[in-house]
Each structure stands twice: as structure tokens, then as C-alpha cells.
Design a protein around this motif. Structure first.
Motif, PDB file in Angstrom:
ATOM      1  N   ASP A 253       0.855  -1.182   0.000  1.00  0.00           N
ATOM      2  CA  ASP A 253       0.000   0.000   0.000  1.00  0.00           C
ATOM      3  C   ASP A 253       0.892   1.233   0.000  1.00  0.00           C
ATOM      4  O   ASP A 253       2.123   1.135  -0.074  1.00  0.00           O
ATOM      5  CB  ASP A 253      -0.988  -0.013   1.182  1.00  0.00           C
ATOM      6  CG  ASP A 253      -0.303   0.042   2.548  1.00  0.00           C
ATOM      7  OD1 ASP A 253       0.886   0.432   2.627  1.00  0.00           O
ATOM      8  OD2 ASP A 253      -0.964  -0.308   3.548  1.00  0.00           O
ATOM      9  N   GLY A 254       0.281   2.422   0.067  1.00  0.00           N
ATOM     10  CA  GLY A 254       1.040   3.664  -0.028  1.00  0.00           C
ATOM     11  C   GLY A 254       1.974   3.908   1.132  1.00  0.00           C
ATOM     12  O   GLY A 254       2.854   4.775   1.054  1.00  0.00           O
ATOM     13  N   LYS A 255       1.826   3.153   2.215  1.00  0.00           N
ATOM     14  CA  LYS A 255       2.708   3.295   3.376  1.00  0.00           C
ATOM     15  C   LYS A 255       3.735   2.171   3.454  1.00  0.00           C
ATOM     16  O   LYS A 255       4.391   1.978   4.475  1.00  0.00           O
ATOM     17  CB  LYS A 255       1.873   3.338   4.651  1.00  0.00           C
ATOM     18  CG  LYS A 255       0.969   4.568   4.737  1.00  0.00           C
ATOM     19  CD  LYS A 255       0.182   4.588   6.050  1.00  0.00           C
ATOM     20  CE  LYS A 255      -0.700   5.830   6.124  1.00  0.00           C
ATOM     21  NZ  LYS A 255      -1.495   5.858   7.390  1.00  0.00           N
ATOM     22  N   LEU A 256       3.867   1.423   2.358  1.00  0.00           N
ATOM     23  CA  LEU A 256       4.823   0.325   2.231  1.00  0.00           C
ATOM     24  C   LEU A 256       4.508  -0.873   3.110  1.00  0.00           C
ATOM     25  O   LEU A 256       5.373  -1.719   3.358  1.00  0.00           O
ATOM     26  CB  LEU A 256       6.261   0.801   2.506  1.00  0.00           C
ATOM     27  CG  LEU A 256       6.840   1.826   1.534  1.00  0.00           C
ATOM     28  CD1 LEU A 256       8.297   2.110   1.894  1.00  0.00           C
ATOM     29  CD2 LEU A 256       6.741   1.357   0.100  1.00  0.00           C
ATOM     30  N   ASN A 257       3.281  -0.968   3.578  1.00  0.00           N
ATOM     31  CA  ASN A 257       2.863  -2.195   4.248  1.00  0.00           C
ATOM     32  C   ASN A 257       2.781  -3.306   3.208  1.00  0.00           C
ATOM     33  O   ASN A 257       2.318  -3.092   2.089  1.00  0.00           O
ATOM     34  CB  ASN A 257       1.504  -2.015   4.922  1.00  0.00           C
ATOM     35  CG  ASN A 257       1.558  -1.002   6.054  1.00  0.00           C
ATOM     36  OD1 ASN A 257       2.418  -1.080   6.920  1.00  0.00           O
ATOM     37  ND2 ASN A 257       0.646  -0.036   6.036  1.00  0.00           N
ATOM     38  N   ARG A 258       3.224  -4.508   3.586  1.00  0.00           N
ATOM     39  CA  ARG A 258       3.264  -5.637   2.659  1.00  0.00           C
ATOM     40  C   ARG A 258       2.026  -6.517   2.824  1.00  0.00           C
ATOM     41  O   ARG A 258       1.534  -6.712   3.926  1.00  0.00           O
ATOM     42  CB  ARG A 258       4.508  -6.481   2.909  1.00  0.00           C
ATOM     43  CG  ARG A 258       5.817  -5.726   2.783  1.00  0.00           C
ATOM     44  CD  ARG A 258       6.982  -6.632   3.149  1.00  0.00           C
ATOM     45  NE  ARG A 258       8.248  -5.908   3.178  1.00  0.00           N
ATOM     46  CZ  ARG A 258       9.402  -6.456   3.512  1.00  0.00           C
ATOM     47  NH1 ARG A 258       9.450  -7.742   3.867  1.00  0.00           N
ATOM     48  NH2 ARG A 258      10.508  -5.730   3.518  1.00  0.00           N
ATOM     49  N   TYR A 259       1.582  -7.076   1.699  1.00  0.00           N
ATOM     50  CA  TYR A 259       0.424  -7.967   1.709  1.00  0.00           C
ATOM     51  C   TYR A 259       0.719  -9.177   0.831  1.00  0.00           C
ATOM     52  O   TYR A 259       1.086  -9.023  -0.336  1.00  0.00           O
ATOM     53  CB  TYR A 259      -0.816  -7.259   1.151  1.00  0.00           C
ATOM     54  CG  TYR A 259      -1.251  -6.023   1.895  1.00  0.00           C
ATOM     55  CD1 TYR A 259      -2.298  -6.082   2.809  1.00  0.00           C
ATOM     56  CD2 TYR A 259      -0.625  -4.801   1.665  1.00  0.00           C
ATOM     57  CE1 TYR A 259      -2.714  -4.939   3.487  1.00  0.00           C
ATOM     58  CE2 TYR A 259      -1.027  -3.662   2.342  1.00  0.00           C
ATOM     59  CZ  TYR A 259      -2.070  -3.737   3.251  1.00  0.00           C
ATOM     60  OH  TYR A 259      -2.472  -2.608   3.921  1.00  0.00           O
ATOM     61  N   GLU A 260       0.547 -10.347   1.377  1.00  0.00           N
ATOM     62  CA  GLU A 260       0.597 -11.558   0.557  1.00  0.00           C
ATOM     63  C   GLU A 260      -0.791 -11.904   0.041  1.00  0.00           C
ATOM     64  O   GLU A 260      -0.928 -12.691  -0.906  1.00  0.00           O
ATOM     65  CB  GLU A 260       1.163 -12.725   1.371  1.00  0.00           C
ATOM     66  CG  GLU A 260       2.624 -12.546   1.737  1.00  0.00           C
ATOM     67  CD  GLU A 260       3.199 -13.760   2.447  1.00  0.00           C
ATOM     68  OE1 GLU A 260       2.497 -14.799   2.521  1.00  0.00           O
ATOM     69  OE2 GLU A 260       4.336 -13.672   2.913  1.00  0.00           O
ATOM     70  N   LYS A 261      -1.786 -11.335   0.651  1.00  0.00           N
ATOM     71  CA  LYS A 261      -3.163 -11.488   0.187  1.00  0.00           C
ATOM     72  C   LYS A 261      -3.915 -10.192   0.409  1.00  0.00           C
ATOM     73  O   LYS A 261      -3.560  -9.381   1.271  1.00  0.00           O
ATOM     74  CB  LYS A 261      -3.861 -12.652   0.898  1.00  0.00           C
ATOM     75  CG  LYS A 261      -3.899 -12.539   2.410  1.00  0.00           C
ATOM     76  CD  LYS A 261      -4.527 -13.795   3.017  1.00  0.00           C
ATOM     77  CE  LYS A 261      -4.555 -13.712   4.550  1.00  0.00           C
ATOM     78  NZ  LYS A 261      -5.142 -14.949   5.143  1.00  0.00           N
ATOM     79  N   HIS A 262      -4.928  -9.995  -0.393  1.00  0.00           N
ATOM     80  CA  HIS A 262      -5.778  -8.805  -0.286  1.00  0.00           C
ATOM     81  C   HIS A 262      -6.541  -8.858   1.038  1.00  0.00           C
ATOM     82  O   HIS A 262      -6.780  -9.954   1.567  1.00  0.00           O
ATOM     83  CB  HIS A 262      -6.754  -8.780  -1.467  1.00  0.00           C
ATOM     84  CG  HIS A 262      -7.476  -7.486  -1.644  1.00  0.00           C
ATOM     85  ND1 HIS A 262      -8.628  -7.185  -0.964  1.00  0.00           N
ATOM     86  CD2 HIS A 262      -7.190  -6.407  -2.428  1.00  0.00           C
ATOM     87  CE1 HIS A 262      -9.046  -5.987  -1.329  1.00  0.00           C
ATOM     88  NE2 HIS A 262      -8.194  -5.484  -2.211  1.00  0.00           N
ATOM     89  N   PRO A 263      -6.934  -7.712   1.608  1.00  0.00           N
ATOM     90  CA  PRO A 263      -7.722  -7.739   2.846  1.00  0.00           C
ATOM     91  C   PRO A 263      -8.967  -8.618   2.795  1.00  0.00           C
ATOM     92  O   PRO A 263      -9.456  -9.067   3.834  1.00  0.00           O
ATOM     93  CB  PRO A 263      -8.092  -6.260   3.040  1.00  0.00           C
ATOM     94  CG  PRO A 263      -6.952  -5.519   2.436  1.00  0.00           C
ATOM     95  CD  PRO A 263      -6.548  -6.336   1.237  1.00  0.00           C
ATOM     96  N   ASN A 264      -9.457  -8.893   1.562  1.00  0.00           N
ATOM     97  CA  ASN A 264     -10.618  -9.788   1.466  1.00  0.00           C
ATOM     98  C   ASN A 264     -10.216 -11.267   1.427  1.00  0.00           C
ATOM     99  O   ASN A 264     -11.073 -12.143   1.317  1.00  0.00           O
ATOM    100  CB  ASN A 264     -11.457  -9.439   0.230  1.00  0.00           C
ATOM    101  CG  ASN A 264     -10.700  -9.629  -1.072  1.00  0.00           C
ATOM    102  OD1 ASN A 264      -9.696 -10.331  -1.125  1.00  0.00           O
ATOM    103  ND2 ASN A 264     -11.172  -8.996  -2.123  1.00  0.00           N
ATOM    104  N   GLY A 265      -8.912 -11.550   1.511  1.00  0.00           N
ATOM    105  CA  GLY A 265      -8.451 -12.934   1.627  1.00  0.00           C
ATOM    106  C   GLY A 265      -7.863 -13.548   0.380  1.00  0.00           C
ATOM    107  O   GLY A 265      -7.310 -14.654   0.438  1.00  0.00           O
TER     108      GLY A 265
END
Length: 349
Positions: A253-265
């Protein structure tokens, strides 16, 4: 214009840099050694900010050469202005002209338009405001966009027949002197599964260089859960796209938080962009149409419910590059691109 562009890049840096660790001394020495020849005048030096590499280093999870990343402010101020004629780009980049530029391309259906306060139908025939209202009502759900300077989705609104009034619609149609009214896109299930409350888009960056069109950057920009926009600094999430159309395993995201999956899973590495090859072929085919004005374009597309690529807009100048998700914008071409800019710009400064 230079300072506006610098400020835009600097603002992005301030939004991203919070709590980002500094690069090592060794990394800084390597970066500065590579960049030294290209900082040959005060404008280039001003546009170059080493702190950008702290951001890229945090996002560089896939082994890209850190020195090849281009600071956003340098990209906007030096690179983009080298490859684009800013005045021509601004004149041409009018959404009310897209139906003429891209007559042979799938686009959102145009309902009507406003040009300098004059109401027109989709075929550029003059109509009354009341007729424009009737066309909007007949299409039930519409999206209203400013045709010029709609940076980061500003000024875009949705009107729904079932929940909004004609008074509200009339007000929206009078909000700007120039607008385009389009039908709401029914996006492909793969896209809608990420976020069905906004349009999720591909950003494909093309560069005409050494006599051919290169695809430089490819990302999918998604809205967060329940979002009304997919803009990165409004909760959006961006994921790089591999040449096969498969998404990269990690998004940001714009704050460089990492995601391996979307918030919806939904797991990013499990997803492939439908007909991605057709999207790439499309932007490569369209890029030469603007070659006299710009060699560097950021294209926004989506995929409709039938799997057909739909062109949203070209950013003929000042288009974001989203390196945090896809690596250095020019990849292995970076030295050649910067060498050309150095060679051509130096005598002018």
C-alpha cells in the motif's frame, strides 16, 4: 512547472518514508557512484534525493538492482520532461477526445459530454441539458469525470438512478466546464473479487526507445475492502505483474505495508490477469500514435466481464510509475535511458 513536479515527487516521498530504515553506507556509495554522471547540472542534482532509495530498498524483495531505481522527483522533473512535450501532452490529454483517438479500441461507453459548458451526445452533436439528463437517467448508473487535470481521480463522481436525484445529477453536470459521462464498467470477476466498489486498473508504462516500444512497468492497482477509489494514498494496494500475467506474491500500500493477500483474503500469487497478453499488445500498438508528443506513457486499463481489455486513459505526461511493486521502471534499460538523457540534455543546460 519544474517545482510543481518536484513538489509532487517530494510529497509522495514524505507519505512513504515514515519509519523506513536507511540504506547501508555500502549501498549509498554504489548508488552515488552510478548516478554521479547523471547529476551534471543543478536541476538534476536538485531532483535527485537519496532518501528515495530507503523506500525502494524496503520494497525491493525480488533482487532488483537498487541503483537502477529512479527517484520519483527525478523521474517527473528530468525523465518525463525529456521524453514528453508537456504543453502538447496537456492539450492532447483530453478525455473528451478519446473516442476520436481510440475509435478502434474498447473504452467505457460514453453517454454524453460537456465541452466548455456545451452539452454534446456521444457523437459530438449538440444537445440540451435536459436531453443530457434523459440520457443519464436511461443508463441508470453513470460515472462523471473532468476531462482535464483529473489527477489521482480528483473530481470523479458516480450517480445512480436508484439512490440519487435529478437535482443532484444536474448539479454534477454543472460542476466543471468540461466533463465526460460514461457508463459504469462491469469488470471481470478476477478484478471484482479484489474490490467491487471501485474499478481496479492495470498501469502499463510504455517507452519508445531505440526504434521500438518497450513495456517498462506493469502493475495492478486495487481498491481496499469497500473502497471507492484505488488510489494508493487513499487505501489502494498495488501488485507487480510478471510477464506471464501472474501477479507477484507480495503487494504494497502507499505506506509500504506488505500484503501476501488482499484484505478480502485473495492470495496474490494465485491470481493471473485475464488476457494480459492482449493488454500488452494493445498499449504497444497505441503508443506510436502519440510519438510526436511523448515517448513515455502510463496507460490505465481494466478488463470487462467478458475478458476484454478496456482502455480507461493514457497518461501522456506525469503518469505515476509505481516502482515499489514492480522494480526499477526501466529495468536493465536504465543505463541506456539515462545515457541518452545525459547526452542530449547537457548542451541545453
Amino acid at each position: 512547472n519544474y517545482y510543481l513536479r518536484y513538489k509532487d515527487g517530494d510529497n509522495d516521498l514524505k507519505k512513504s518514508i515514515s519509519k523506513v530504515p536507511n540504506i547501508s553506507n555500502e549501498q549509498e556509495k554504489e548508488i552515488l557512484a552510478f548516478w554521479k554522471p547523471y547529476l551534471n547540472n543543478r536541476w538534476a542534482k536538485l531532483a535527485f534525493d537519496i532518501k528515495w532509495f530507503n523506500v525502494y530498498n524496503k520494497a525491493n524483495l525480488f533482487g532488483y538492482q537498487l541503483k537502477y531505481y529512479i527517484p520519483d522527483s527525478f523521474y517527473y522533473c528530468i525523465v518525463d520532461t525529456y521524453f514528453s512535450d508537456i504543453r502538447k501532452s496537456r492539450i492532447l490529454d483530453d478525455k473528451n477526445m478519446y473516442d476520436l483517438y481510440f475509435y478502434d479500441v474498447n473504452q467505457p461507453k460514453t453517454i454524453c459530454r460537456v465541452q466548455d459548458g456545451l452539452f454534446l451526445d456521444a457523437n459530438y452533436n449538440i444537445i440540451s441539458e435536459d436531453e443530457a439528463i434523459r440520457l443519464c437517467e436511461a443508463n441508470k448508473n453513470i460515472i462523471i469525470k473532468p476531462t482535464l487535470d483529473a489527477c489521482a481521480g480528483s473530481g470523479i463522481s458516480i450517480w445512480r438512478f436508484s439512490t440519487s436525484s435529478v437535482v443532484d445529477l444536474r448539479k454534477k453536470l454543472r460542476a466543471k466546464p468540461s466533463l465526460i459521462v460514461q457508463a459504469v464498467i462491469q469488470q471481470h470477476k478476477v478484478f471484482a473479487d479484489f474490490c467491487d466498489t471501485c474499478v481496479n486498473t492495470l498501469r502499463l508504462v510504455t517507452l519508445i526507445f531505440e526504434g521500438r516500444v518497450h513495456l517498462c512497468t506493469a502493475v495492478l492497482i486495487m481498491g481496499g475492502k469497500g473502497a471507492v477509489t484505488n488510489h494508493l494514498h487513499r487505501g489502494g494496494i498495488v501488485c507487480g505483474i510478471q510477464p506471464s500475467g501472474q501477479l507477484m506474491p507480495i503487494a504494497f500500500d502507499g505506506k509500504l505495508n506488505r500484503y501476501e493477500k488482499h484484505p478480502n483474503g485473495i492470495v496474490f500469487s494465485d491470481c493471473r490477469i485475464p488476457n494480459y497478453d492482449k493488454c500488452v499488445d494493445l498499449v504497444k500498438r497505441l503508443a506510436p500514435r502519440f510519438s510526436e508528443t511523448t515517448k513515455l506513457i502510463g496507460w490505465d486499463l481494466t478488463i470487462d466481464e467478458y475478458g476484454t481489455p478496456v482502455l480507461i486513459e493514457p497518461n501522456l505526461s506525469w503518469g505515476g510509475l509505481v516502482q515499489i511493486a514492480a522494480g526499477p521502471v526501466f529495468g536493465d534499460l536504465t543505463p541506456k535511458v539515462l545515457d541518452q538523457i545525459l547526452e542530449k540534455v547537457r548542451p541545453m543546460l
